[in-house]
Design a protein around this motif. Structure first.
Motif, PDB file in Angstrom:
ATOM      1  N   TRP A 151       0.836  -1.210   0.000  1.00 16.08           N
ATOM      2  CA  TRP A 151       0.000   0.000   0.000  1.00 16.08           C
ATOM      3  C   TRP A 151       0.870   1.260   0.000  1.00 16.08           C
ATOM      4  CZ3 TRP A 151      -4.831   1.401  -0.885  1.00 16.08           C
ATOM      5  CH2 TRP A 151      -5.272   2.639  -0.438  1.00 16.08           C
ATOM      6  N   MET A 152       1.929   1.235   0.860  1.00 15.93           N
ATOM      7  CA  MET A 152       2.819   2.403   0.926  1.00 15.93           C
ATOM      8  C   MET A 152       3.553   2.599  -0.401  1.00 15.93           C
ATOM      9  SD  MET A 152       4.446   2.782   4.708  1.00 15.93           S
ATOM     10  CE  MET A 152       5.452   1.351   4.602  1.00 15.93           C
ATOM     11  N   ILE A 154       2.578   1.675  -3.378  1.00 18.54           N
ATOM     12  CA  ILE A 154       1.634   2.146  -4.404  1.00 18.54           C
ATOM     13  C   ILE A 154       1.384   3.649  -4.248  1.00 18.54           C
ATOM     14  CG2 ILE A 154      -0.797   2.016  -5.143  1.00 18.54           C
ATOM     15  CD1 ILE A 154      -0.543  -1.061  -4.502  1.00 18.54           C
ATOM     16  N   LYS A 155       1.181   4.075  -3.006  1.00 19.62           N
ATOM     17  CA  LYS A 155       0.922   5.506  -2.768  1.00 19.62           C
ATOM     18  C   LYS A 155       2.136   6.351  -3.156  1.00 19.62           C
ATOM     19  CE  LYS A 155      -3.048   5.239  -2.037  1.00 19.62           C
ATOM     20  NZ  LYS A 155      -3.999   5.911  -2.891  1.00 19.62           N
ATOM     21  N   ARG A 156       3.343   5.842  -2.809  1.00 18.36           N
ATOM     22  CA  ARG A 156       4.565   6.579  -3.160  1.00 18.36           C
ATOM     23  C   ARG A 156       4.750   6.626  -4.684  1.00 18.36           C
ATOM     24  NH1 ARG A 156      10.035   6.300   0.216  1.00 18.36           N
ATOM     25  NH2 ARG A 156       8.665   7.469   1.544  1.00 18.36           N
ATOM     26  N   GLU A 158       2.384   6.474  -6.922  1.00 14.61           N
ATOM     27  CA  GLU A 158       1.392   7.417  -7.462  1.00 14.61           C
ATOM     28  C   GLU A 158       1.880   8.860  -7.320  1.00 14.61           C
ATOM     29  OE1 GLU A 158      -2.682   4.989  -6.302  1.00 14.61           O
ATOM     30  OE2 GLU A 158      -2.256   6.887  -5.341  1.00 14.61           O
ATOM     31  N   LYS A 159       2.441   9.154  -6.144  1.00 13.91           N
ATOM     32  CA  LYS A 159       2.822  10.527  -5.830  1.00 13.91           C
ATOM     33  C   LYS A 159       4.076  10.965  -6.586  1.00 13.91           C
ATOM     34  CE  LYS A 159       1.655  12.625  -1.546  1.00 13.91           C
ATOM     35  NZ  LYS A 159       1.737  12.528  -0.101  1.00 13.91           N
ATOM     36  N   HIS A 168      -0.035   2.294 -13.947  1.00 10.67           N
ATOM     37  CA  HIS A 168      -0.571   2.262 -12.588  1.00 10.67           C
ATOM     38  C   HIS A 168      -1.291   0.929 -12.328  1.00 10.67           C
ATOM     39  CE1 HIS A 168      -3.173   4.513  -9.379  1.00 10.67           C
ATOM     40  NE2 HIS A 168      -2.359   3.628  -8.863  1.00 10.67           N
ATOM     41  N   LEU A 215      -7.563  -1.119  -2.465  1.00 10.84           N
ATOM     42  CA  LEU A 215      -7.018  -0.816  -3.789  1.00 10.84           C
ATOM     43  C   LEU A 215      -8.126  -0.569  -4.804  1.00 10.84           C
ATOM     44  CD1 LEU A 215      -3.852  -3.043  -4.214  1.00 10.84           C
ATOM     45  CD2 LEU A 215      -4.018  -0.588  -3.922  1.00 10.84           C
ATOM     46  N   SER A 218      -9.158   2.959  -4.207  1.00 18.00           N
ATOM     47  CA  SER A 218      -8.127   3.890  -4.663  1.00 18.00           C
ATOM     48  C   SER A 218      -8.087   3.933  -6.201  1.00 18.00           C
ATOM     49  CB  SER A 218      -6.790   3.435  -4.088  1.00 18.00           C
ATOM     50  OG  SER A 218      -5.747   4.072  -4.690  1.00 18.00           O
ATOM     51  N   SER A 222      -8.872   6.975  -8.810  1.00 22.22           N
ATOM     52  CA  SER A 222      -7.841   7.368  -9.762  1.00 22.22           C
ATOM     53  C   SER A 222      -8.397   7.335 -11.195  1.00 22.22           C
ATOM     54  CB  SER A 222      -6.666   6.405  -9.612  1.00 22.22           C
ATOM     55  OG  SER A 222      -5.704   6.666 -10.555  1.00 22.22           O
TER      56      SER A 222
END
Lengths: 230, 112
Positions: A151-152, A154-156, A158-159, A168, A215, A218, A222
């Motif tokens: 999860w971390m 994926i978020k990183r 994305e950012k 993605h 996910l 999210s 997205s």
């Protein structure tokens, strides 16, 4: 009749379209319906009204972020439910012969997903095993750690990378599939005894179970943002 | 504004041009009729409003409510106007098309 039909069409449109769109659209529908009724008669106008109503609903059903989110969440929920029931089914199974003779060799070859093709699973799992579980059964620290890390990441991703939608999706699918592929590899390389296979399958399925709902949410956000729907 | 934001689809161009041609009288029914009369496109009001919503979110058109009448069941009209960004996007689409037509003609393709 026509008044009843107009009310029915208006009601349907108000139900399916965003309200700020529905009111103006219904006004246009009334206006054109009245013109057509005077020009070509009631029957022709009613046919036009029905066809316009039917054709007007689907672009919004397909394009609104709400529907897109709902479809993606339903897919995620379906995967979650099937996996959860499969875990309960296997945890509570007291008679291995309930499954077909072809199933266990497939299981030992690293294909536990063959369970989803088993008649017994679909026939009885829902009714028989649904209530026989406890909360501890659902907590697997290793899978939880993996899910948190994924999860971390994926978020990183994305950012920092701001990937295209396809990249993605592949990244998310890859991280979800990784423990599964790892498990298959262990089955193939080490050919473990059947009594040791349970924890391996747990490590294959639990990360997906933990990740699929957050996910899906999210990804739905997205996708709708990228399609300009949110 | 990023250049991609100005990219228009074929139907979006038709809608923007119809709105421009109707001047201050552009709303759902009149745009639909204009498209039908001018290019024989029989679009549904739903498809039209879905496109207008998309264009408005991108800042290419603006709208305000006006003119509720009994003929409209007491519902207001959603009057549409093309914004400056919308006009810029249309000009860009026209330039792109002109460039591509010019290229095709340079290659001797004159039969279309």
């Amino acid at each position: 009749m026509s008044s009843w039909l107009l009310k029915l069409c208006s009601g349907l449109l108000r139900l399916c379209l965003p309200l700020h769109v529905a009111d103006a659209l219904i006004g246009d529908l009334y206006e054109e319906y009245n013109t057509k009724r005077l020009d070509g008669g009631v029957n022709k106008a009613q046919m036009w009204l029905l066809s316009q109503t039917a054709r007007s609903i689907w672009p919004f059903l397909l394009s609104t972020s709400y529907t897109l989110r709902a479809i993606m969440m339903l897919q995620g929920l379906f995967v979650f439910m099937v996996l959860a029931i499969a875990i309960m089914y296997l945890s509570n199974m007291d008679d291995a012969s309930r499954l077909s003779v072809e199933f266990w060799p497939q299981w030992m070859a690293g294909k536990p997903h063959q369970l989803f093709l088993e008649q017994d699973f679909w026939q009885f799992a829902f009714a028989r095993e649904l209530h026989e579980s406890n909360i501890q059964m659902w907590l697997n620290p290793l899978s939880m750690a993996y899910a948190g890390l994924a999860w971390m990441l994926i978020k990183r991703f994305e950012k920092q990378i701001k990937p295209s939608l396809i990249v993605h999706l592949f990244f998310v699918a890859g991280l979800m599939a990784l423990p599964y592929l790892w498990g298959v590899l262990i089955f193939i390389l080490f050919q473990p005894e059947i009594r040791l296979t349970g924890p391996i399958v747990v490590s294959m399925w639990f990360p997906i179970l933990y990740l699929v709902l957050p996910l899906s949410w999210s990804l739905a956000n997205s996708v709708s943002y990228r399609l300009g729907l949110s | 504004m990023p250049k991609d934001e100005l990219q228009l689809g074929e139907f979006e161009q038709y809608v923007l041009l119809a709105v421009l041609s109707l001047k201050k009288g552009a709303y759902g029914a009149s745009i639909r009729q204009q498209l039908h009369e001018a290019i024989s496109r029989d679009v549904s009001l739903g498809a039209l409003y879905a496109t207008i919503e998309r264009l408005e979110k991108r800042g290419l058109v603006s709208s305000n409510l006006d003119g509720a009448t009994a003929k409209r069941g007491g519902k207001a009209k959603r009057m549409i106007e093309v914004t400056a960004i919308g006009k810029k996007a249309l000009q860009r689409s026209r330039q792109q098309l002109t460039t591509m037509w010019g290229l095709a003609q340079l290659r001797g393709i004159t039969y279309v």
